[in-house]
Design an enzyme around this catalytic site. Structure first.
Site, short mmCIF file in Angstrom:
data_model
loop_
_atom_site.label_atom_id
_atom_site.label_comp_id
_atom_site.label_asym_id
_atom_site.label_seq_id
_atom_site.Cartn_x
_atom_site.Cartn_y
_atom_site.Cartn_z
N PRO A 13 -2.95 -11.69 10.46
CA PRO A 13 -3.10 -11.45 11.90
C PRO A 13 -3.10 -9.95 12.18
O PRO A 13 -2.48 -9.17 11.44
CB PRO A 13 -1.85 -12.11 12.50
CG PRO A 13 -0.86 -12.17 11.38
CD PRO A 13 -1.65 -12.29 10.12
N LYS A 47 -12.46 1.80 16.74
CA LYS A 47 -11.23 0.99 16.86
C LYS A 47 -10.71 0.91 18.28
O LYS A 47 -10.01 -0.04 18.64
CB LYS A 47 -10.15 1.54 15.93
CG LYS A 47 -10.30 0.93 14.54
CD LYS A 47 -9.41 1.50 13.48
CE LYS A 47 -10.03 1.12 12.14
NZ LYS A 47 -9.44 1.81 11.02
N ASN A 97 0.85 -1.21 0.00
CA ASN A 97 0.00 0.00 0.00
C ASN A 97 0.87 1.24 0.00
O ASN A 97 2.10 1.15 -0.01
CB ASN A 97 -0.97 -0.03 1.19
CG ASN A 97 -0.23 -0.07 2.51
OD1 ASN A 97 0.51 0.84 2.85
ND2 ASN A 97 -0.41 -1.17 3.25
N LYS A 127 -9.93 -2.85 18.93
CA LYS A 127 -8.52 -3.22 19.15
C LYS A 127 -8.21 -3.40 20.63
O LYS A 127 -7.17 -3.95 20.98
CB LYS A 127 -7.60 -2.15 18.56
CG LYS A 127 -7.85 -1.81 17.09
CD LYS A 127 -7.03 -2.67 16.16
CE LYS A 127 -7.38 -2.35 14.71
NZ LYS A 127 -6.59 -3.15 13.77
N1 CTP Z 1 -3.09 -3.04 12.55
C1 CTP Z 1 -2.27 -4.10 12.88
N2 CTP Z 1 -2.37 -5.26 12.19
C2 CTP Z 1 -3.30 -5.42 11.20
C3 CTP Z 1 -4.14 -4.34 10.87
C4 CTP Z 1 -4.02 -3.15 11.56
O1 CTP Z 1 -1.43 -3.97 13.76
N3 CTP Z 1 -3.37 -6.57 10.56
C5 CTP Z 1 -3.00 -1.79 13.33
C6 CTP Z 1 -2.46 -0.63 12.57
O2 CTP Z 1 -1.06 -0.50 12.71
C7 CTP Z 1 -3.18 0.53 13.22
C8 CTP Z 1 -4.51 -0.04 13.61
O3 CTP Z 1 -4.31 -1.45 13.69
O4 CTP Z 1 -2.55 0.93 14.42
C9 CTP Z 1 -5.67 0.28 12.70
O5 CTP Z 1 -5.43 -0.19 11.43
P1 CTP Z 1 -6.47 0.05 10.21
O6 CTP Z 1 -5.96 -0.65 9.04
O7 CTP Z 1 -6.77 1.49 10.09
O8 CTP Z 1 -7.74 -0.63 10.76
P2 CTP Z 1 -8.29 -2.03 10.47
O9 CTP Z 1 -8.29 -2.76 11.76
O10 CTP Z 1 -7.54 -2.67 9.36
O11 CTP Z 1 -9.77 -1.72 10.06
P3 CTP Z 1 -10.35 -1.22 8.63
O12 CTP Z 1 -9.38 -1.68 7.58
O13 CTP Z 1 -11.64 -1.85 8.59
O14 CTP Z 1 -10.42 0.27 8.72
#
Ligand code: CTP
Length: 414
Positions: free
Chosen positions: A318, A352, A221, A356
């Site tokens: 994960p 989140k 990305n 989270k």
């Molecule tokens: N993150 C992580 N591992 C993943 C996905 C996300 O550690 N597999 C962490 C990112 O580093 C960030 C937070 O989770 O601190 C939010 O990530 P984001 O991608 O914005 O959220 P998602 O949980 O992926 O939700 P969505 O894609 O639905 O917005």
């Protein structure tokens, strides 16, 4: 290292520095250093030993700093004829770069045979710190006498910056090279930052992940890693021991930060998980890929001429942050998540917090920030939302570090 600044005038705005040069080939770097310090807003007063003037002329340093260079304790330009006193009374720090072996030996003994050692001895120690950037041949550096002297000047309160290892002017390779001008500039900037995280350990993830399709292709990305690298730098500046787990990015490692490079989300998790319990804070800025191809082809997938496209199927990766946030309390660092959204930042960030299981989520508009040097952040917590208006990523990272430091529970015994 990036030259983003916290204040419009630069990260050293309002600082007056005495830049001392003792004798050594590395004097050539002092010219660039004087410029770097001024670019960050400092005023620079150069003081040179007789030996330094053999390597670079006072005229060069004077032209670069716009201030008369002082080269003698018998300089009678000031009405009181006491340059060794006057020079440090208004100074915020004395930086000696290069600091030769002989100069450090003089300091260790409290000698004051010429203007630079004299002013170091005569400075008001409690409000005018002394920083030294050693520069010498590797044998001179490793000599027990030098090491004894360095230990002594440290014990007397001096901060020693470097030296670095590498090629030396004499043709030898080893420890003793003076740090480069931008590195010394960053050290100075860091020196003046409040030590809000002294004694703390901070783990940061940054950048994108790369999920392989075959040996030559993959899915990634647009995350540049800049925000995470800025957080790592700001935490290090605040006195923390910082570990940075970085996906594939083209950024230099902030000074003093331990970096681990990873590719995929699973590699990121494998790097982070064993480290997390030894850290007080975990800041997950990485844009981790949510999915990866279910199968990685052993060889490059070829076109077969029929126009058929490969059918990729995905599995979920994960969640690094959520996994760390679920660790038992005794092993769990204080977790900060990032939320890169395309709209309605606060609502998504708030969601989140719960999904989270973390006390703080930092929201930002992803598409508007990827690759840029500036950003705007929203700190979302259960009981409040705090806006950090648009600024450089480094300035925002410093504000975030201050916010984290203010919320951190007392240190855990590990
Ligand atoms: N993150 C992580 N591992 C993943 C996905 C996300 O550690 N597999 C962490 C990112 O580093 C960030 C937070 O989770 O601190 C939010 O990530 P984001 O991608 O914005 O959220 P998602 O949980 O992926 O939700 P969505 O894609 O639905 O917005």
């Amino acid at each position: 290292m990036s030259t983003e600044s916290e204040t419009p005038g630069g990260d050293l705005a309002g600082r007056h520095l005495v830049l001392g040069l003792s004798g050594g080939v590395a004097c050539y770097k002092a010219a660039e250093l004087a410029r770097e310090l001024q670019r960050e807003g400092a005023t620079v007063q150069v003081v040179m030993t007789e030996a330094a003037a053999q390597f670079i002329t006072p005229a060069t340093m004077q032209a670069l700093t716009g201030r008369p260079v002082v080269t003698s304790q018998w300089d009678l330009r000031a009405p009181n004829a006491m340059p060794h006193i006057n020079l440090t009374r208004e100074a915020d720090a004395v930086l000696v770069a290069p600091a030769s072996a002989d100069f450090i030996a003089q300091l260790a003994q409290g000698r004051a045979g010429e203007i630079l050692s004299l002013l170091c001895l005569a400075r008001p120690r409690e409000r005018c710190p002394l920083l030294l950037a050693p520069a010498m041949n590797r044998e001179m550096w490793s000599h027990p006498a030098t090491q004894r002297n360095v230990a002594q000047v440290r014990a007397d309160g001096a901060t020693v910056l470097g030296p670095a290892a590498g090629d030396q002017a004499c043709g030898e390779v080893g420890d003793g090279r003076m740090l480069e001008a931008p590195e010394l500039r960053d050290e100075l900037v860091a020196f003046f930052q409040p030590k809000r995280l002294a004694g703390r350990r901070v783990l940061v993830t940054a950048g994108p992940t790369f999920e392989a399709i075959d040996p030559v292709r993959g899915i990634t990305n647009r995350s540049s890693g800049k925000m995470g690298f800025a957080v790592a730098r700001a935490a290090a500046e605040a006195g923390a021991a910082v570990t940075l787990v970085a996906g594939p990015v083209a950024l230099p490692t902030p000074r003093g930060v331990a970096r681990i490079d990873v590719g995929s989300a699973r590699e990121m998790l494998a790097a982070v998980l064993p480290l997390a319990p030894a850290h007080d804070v975990f800041v997950a800025t990485a844009a981790v890929a949510d999915w990866r191809p279910a199968d990685v082809a052993a060889h490059k997938i070829k076109k077969d001429g029929s126009g058929a496209v490969p059918a990729l199927t995905f599995v979920e990766n994960p969640d690094v942050l959520a996994t760390v946030a679920r660790l038992p309390e005794a092993q769990r660092p204080w977790c900060v998540g990032f939320a890169a959204e395309s709209e309605d930042v606060e609502r998504h960030a708030r969601a989140k917090l719960a999904s989270k299981g973390v006390p703080l989520v930092v929201g930002n508009l992803g598409p508007a920030t990827f690759g840029r040097d500036d950003n705007a952040l929203l700190l979302v917590e259960a009981d409040r939302t705090t806006e950090l208006p648009r600024a450089s990523k480094l300035a925002l990272a410093r504000q975030l570090v201050a916010a984290i430091a203010g919320r951190l529970p007392p240190g855990r015994a590990t």
